[in-house]
Design a protein around this motif. Structure first.
Motif, PDB file in Angstrom:
ATOM      1  N   SER A 116       3.911   1.528  -0.857  1.00 24.68           N
ATOM      2  CA  SER A 116       4.666   1.628  -2.115  1.00 24.68           C
ATOM      3  C   SER A 116       3.784   2.251  -3.190  1.00 24.68           C
ATOM      4  O   SER A 116       4.243   3.063  -3.999  1.00 24.68           O
ATOM      5  CB  SER A 116       5.127   0.242  -2.574  1.00 24.68           C
ATOM      6  OG  SER A 116       5.836  -0.406  -1.547  1.00 24.68           O
ATOM      7  N   LYS A 127       0.821  -1.220   0.000  1.00 27.96           N
ATOM      8  CA  LYS A 127       0.000   0.000   0.000  1.00 27.96           C
ATOM      9  C   LYS A 127       0.851   1.265   0.000  1.00 27.96           C
ATOM     10  O   LYS A 127       0.620   2.186  -0.770  1.00 27.96           O
ATOM     11  CB  LYS A 127      -0.931   0.011   1.238  1.00 27.96           C
ATOM     12  CG  LYS A 127      -1.860  -1.171   1.317  1.00 27.96           C
ATOM     13  CD  LYS A 127      -2.721  -1.147   2.565  1.00 27.96           C
ATOM     14  CE  LYS A 127      -1.937  -1.240   3.855  1.00 27.96           C
ATOM     15  NZ  LYS A 127      -1.136  -2.459   4.010  1.00 27.96           N
ATOM     16  N   GLY A 153       3.074  -4.226   9.189  1.00 30.64           N
ATOM     17  CA  GLY A 153       2.517  -3.263  10.144  1.00 30.64           C
ATOM     18  C   GLY A 153       3.322  -1.980  10.203  1.00 30.64           C
ATOM     19  O   GLY A 153       3.256  -1.242  11.172  1.00 30.64           O
ATOM     20  N   THR A 154       4.076  -1.682   9.140  1.00 29.16           N
ATOM     21  CA  THR A 154       4.886  -0.462   9.135  1.00 29.16           C
ATOM     22  C   THR A 154       4.016   0.788   9.215  1.00 29.16           C
ATOM     23  O   THR A 154       4.293   1.715   9.960  1.00 29.16           O
ATOM     24  CB  THR A 154       5.757  -0.418   7.849  1.00 29.16           C
ATOM     25  OG1 THR A 154       6.563  -1.581   7.839  1.00 29.16           O
ATOM     26  CG2 THR A 154       6.611   0.823   7.811  1.00 29.16           C
ATOM     27  N   THR A 155       2.947   0.817   8.426  1.00 30.35           N
ATOM     28  CA  THR A 155       2.053   1.978   8.488  1.00 30.35           C
ATOM     29  C   THR A 155       1.079   1.760   9.637  1.00 30.35           C
ATOM     30  O   THR A 155       0.235   0.864   9.592  1.00 30.35           O
ATOM     31  CB  THR A 155       1.287   2.147   7.154  1.00 30.35           C
ATOM     32  OG1 THR A 155       2.229   2.146   6.090  1.00 30.35           O
ATOM     33  CG2 THR A 155       0.483   3.440   7.130  1.00 30.35           C
TER      34      THR A 155
HETATM   35  N1  LIG Z   1       9.315  -7.249  -5.135  1.00 28.98           N
HETATM   36  C1  LIG Z   1       8.398  -6.358  -4.794  1.00 28.98           C
HETATM   37  N2  LIG Z   1       8.368  -5.898  -3.536  1.00 28.98           N
HETATM   38  C2  LIG Z   1       7.435  -5.003  -3.197  1.00 28.98           C
HETATM   39  C3  LIG Z   1       6.483  -4.532  -4.129  1.00 28.98           C
HETATM   40  N3  LIG Z   1       5.651  -3.661  -3.508  1.00 28.98           N
HETATM   41  C4  LIG Z   1       6.110  -3.581  -2.230  1.00 28.98           C
HETATM   42  N4  LIG Z   1       7.170  -4.378  -2.047  1.00 28.98           N
HETATM   43  C5  LIG Z   1       7.917  -4.576  -0.792  1.00 28.98           C
HETATM   44  O1  LIG Z   1       7.038  -5.131   0.176  1.00 28.98           O
HETATM   45  C6  LIG Z   1       7.298  -4.585   1.452  1.00 28.98           C
HETATM   46  C7  LIG Z   1       6.044  -3.932   2.011  1.00 28.98           C
HETATM   47  O2  LIG Z   1       5.700  -2.829   1.215  1.00 28.98           O
HETATM   48  P1  LIG Z   1       4.839  -1.625   1.769  1.00 28.98           P
HETATM   49  O3  LIG Z   1       4.578  -0.711   0.641  1.00 28.98           O
HETATM   50  O4  LIG Z   1       5.488  -1.061   2.995  1.00 28.98           O
HETATM   51  O5  LIG Z   1       3.543  -2.420   2.176  1.00 28.98           O
HETATM   52  P2  LIG Z   1       2.305  -1.917   3.039  1.00 28.98           P
HETATM   53  O6  LIG Z   1       1.119  -2.579   2.499  1.00 28.98           O
HETATM   54  O7  LIG Z   1       2.288  -0.449   3.116  1.00 28.98           O
HETATM   55  O8  LIG Z   1       2.660  -2.555   4.449  1.00 28.98           O
HETATM   56  P3  LIG Z   1       2.160  -2.102   5.911  1.00 28.98           P
HETATM   57  O9  LIG Z   1       2.257  -0.621   6.028  1.00 28.98           O
HETATM   58  O10 LIG Z   1       3.092  -2.802   6.809  1.00 28.98           O
HETATM   59  O11 LIG Z   1       0.761  -2.605   6.051  1.00 28.98           O
HETATM   60  C8  LIG Z   1       8.456  -3.610   1.269  1.00 28.98           C
HETATM   61  O12 LIG Z   1       9.641  -4.258   1.577  1.00 28.98           O
HETATM   62  C9  LIG Z   1       8.391  -3.266  -0.207  1.00 28.98           C
HETATM   63  O13 LIG Z   1       9.634  -2.889  -0.723  1.00 28.98           O
HETATM   64  C10 LIG Z   1       6.530  -5.029  -5.465  1.00 28.98           C
HETATM   65  O14 LIG Z   1       5.755  -4.652  -6.330  1.00 28.98           O
HETATM   66  N5  LIG Z   1       7.509  -5.934  -5.734  1.00 28.98           N
END
Ligand SMILES: Nc1nc2c(ncn2[C@@H]2O[C@H](COP(=O)(O)OP(=O)(O)OP(=O)(O)O)[C@@H](O)[C@H]2O)c(=O)[nH]1
Ligand code: SF4
Ligand SMILES: [Mg+2]
Length: 420
Positions: free
Chosen positions: A19, A17, A37-39
């Motif tokens: 990203s 999300k 759970g970063t966000t």
């Molecule tokens: N290979 C790959 N890694 C990804 C991609 N999108 C995100 N990641 C990785 O996945 C991990 C989580 O990505 P976030 O964007 O922090 O995910 P989030 O959904 O915001 O996670 P929370 O805030 O923890 O709920 C990070 O290490 C990113 O670099 C992708 O399209 N490809």
């Protein structure tokens, strides 16, 4: 203050999300990390998206968070869901348990949010899972979906056109009566029957009157006695003729209750435009998609015994005696298309759980009680099922002949410019 469209980014922890948020803002707006759970709190960004205008983006916490803080985070997610116009549901296709996603989709759907799916591809091998997911979770197959890599900056070039194509902005408005011109007269034919409220006009009638007045033109209401007119009462026709003759300047158009189209199509002089409230309304709620409803009626040419026609009304108004949806249209279908069954669906949730397998045509009311968003969702669902849709006004006009249908549609031709 600028009216911003609000886009909420939802999904499980680590689905990508943040990203996606950063992909849209082209900055490190949200912290991206492999730790789930970063966000923790919703992260907000105000940006201008080319083609969509000013938007507020909300990146939310993962909705599958189970920690002690989970409840607080979930409240924040709900607040974001409530506020947003568009839900971007981010799905990591390698995770095929989607109950939490479905719960969110249902909440979003009930509150008229638009929903698009973003399949975030962590691994090329996960591609094969996507179709499986859509099939397995049929409900998800209904929403527009895009497959991308949120960490790839190039993905923005795919995402933006996709959003522009699939999202109806909040400020998109359609002119209710685009053909109305300043200082011209417009007749509103309002027969008033047992269903008419005593102290006010129905919503489409009131909207038409307000729209014409706002454009510095002149709405003039006429109450036609339909029973007398249909019964051939000479005085009713004379009353109409006297009314028409009382204008020093010929009225430009007549907007009639669709039920009176049989009389108006004969009584209205050829040089006065004619259309109906129902047609006006469906054009408005569908955001200028009248053409599709006109096309839809062609399905009547191919209906066979055993097929179903679904009559759909978007509200549960009180229905008395010669009600248009429950009595008049069914009678016509029974008479002209023997063996074709008439089904009904009423209310805002009408399409949910309806068995469409034998439905060959949906005949929809003006839809004055549902939002543009919900109408758009309804049209999209039917489109996916390959079921044409038409409207009461179009149906009743066609019952008077092709030329009458032509006449009621004519005022709208080349007028349907969407206005942002
Ligand atoms: N290979 C790959 N890694 C990804 C991609 N999108 C995100 N990641 C990785 O996945 C991990 C989580 O990505 P976030 O964007 O922090 O995910 P989030 O959904 O915001 O996670 P929370 O805030 O923890 O709920 C990070 O290490 C990113 O670099 C992708 O399209 N490809
Ligand atoms: S939603 Fe449909 S049935 Fe209900 S009042 Fe409006 S046009 Fe009539
Ligand atoms: Mg995050």
């Amino acid at each position: 203050m600028i009216e911003r469209d609000v886009i909420g980014i939802f999904g499980k922890m680590n689905s990508g999300k943040s990203s996606l948020m950063n992909l849209l803002t082209q900055q490190e707006t949200s912290i991206v990390d492999s730790a789930p759970g970063t966000t923790a709190d919703s992260k907000i960004a105000m940006i201008e998206l080319h083609g969509l205008g000013p938007v507020k983006l909300i990146d939310t916490a993962g909705f599958d968070e189970q920690s002690a803080l989970g409840d607080k985070k979930r409240n924040k997610i709900h607040a974001a869901l409530k506020e947003c116009d568009l839900v971007l549901l981010v799905i990591d296709p390698s995770k095929t348990a989607l109950d939490a996603e479905l719960r969110l989709v249902n909440q979003a759907y009930e509150t008229d949010k638009q929903i698009v799916l973003v399949f975030n591809l962590f691994d090329d091998g996960d591609k094969t899972q996507i179709e499986e997911i859509k099939l397995k979770v049929g409900q998800l197959g209904h929403f527009p979906a895009i497959v991308l890599r949120a960490i790839d900056p190039q993905a923005r070039n795919l995402l933006l056109p996709f959003l522009i194509q699939n999202y109806i902005p909040r400020n998109l408005a359609v002119d209710l009566l685009p053909f109305v011109e300043r200082e011209e007269f417009y007749i509103l034919n309002i027969p008033m029957d047992e269903e008419t409220p005593v102290e006010r006009y129905l919503r489409p009638q009131a909207m038409a009157e307000a729209c014409i007045t706002r454009k510095w033109a002149y709405p003039v209401s006429y109450r036609m006695d339909l029973e007398k007119a249909r019964g051939g009462d000479r005085f009713e026709k004379v009353r109409w003729d006297v009314f028409l003759a009382s204008f020093k300047k010929k009225p430009k158009a007549i907007i009639t209750d669709s039920q009176a189209i049989d009389i108006i199509s004969v009584w209205a002089p050829d040089d006065i435009l004619v259309t109906t409230f129902s047609i006006m309304m469906i054009n408005y709620t569908s955001l200028a998609r009248l053409e599709g409803f006109v096309k839809g009626i062609e399905a009547l040419k191919t209906v066979r015994p055993g097929d179903e026609v679904l009559i759909a009304e978007a509200c549960n108004h009180s229905r008395i005696k010669e009600d248009i949806g429950t009595v008049q249209i069914p009678k016509l279908i029974e008479k002209l298309y023997p063996g074709v069954a008439v089904k009904h669906a009423f209310g805002r949730e009408m399409f949910d759980n309806f068995d469409f397998s034998r439905v060959k045509l949906v005949v929809h009311c003006g839809g004055c009680m549902i939002s543009n968003q919900r109408m758009a969702a309804r049209l999209r669902d039917l489109d996916r099922l390959g079921i044409p849709i038409t409207n009461y006004g179009i149906f009743l006009a066609l019952m008077q002949g092709e030329e009458v249908l032509h006449r009621v549609v004519a005022p709208w031709v080349n007028q349907n410019e969407r206005i942002r």
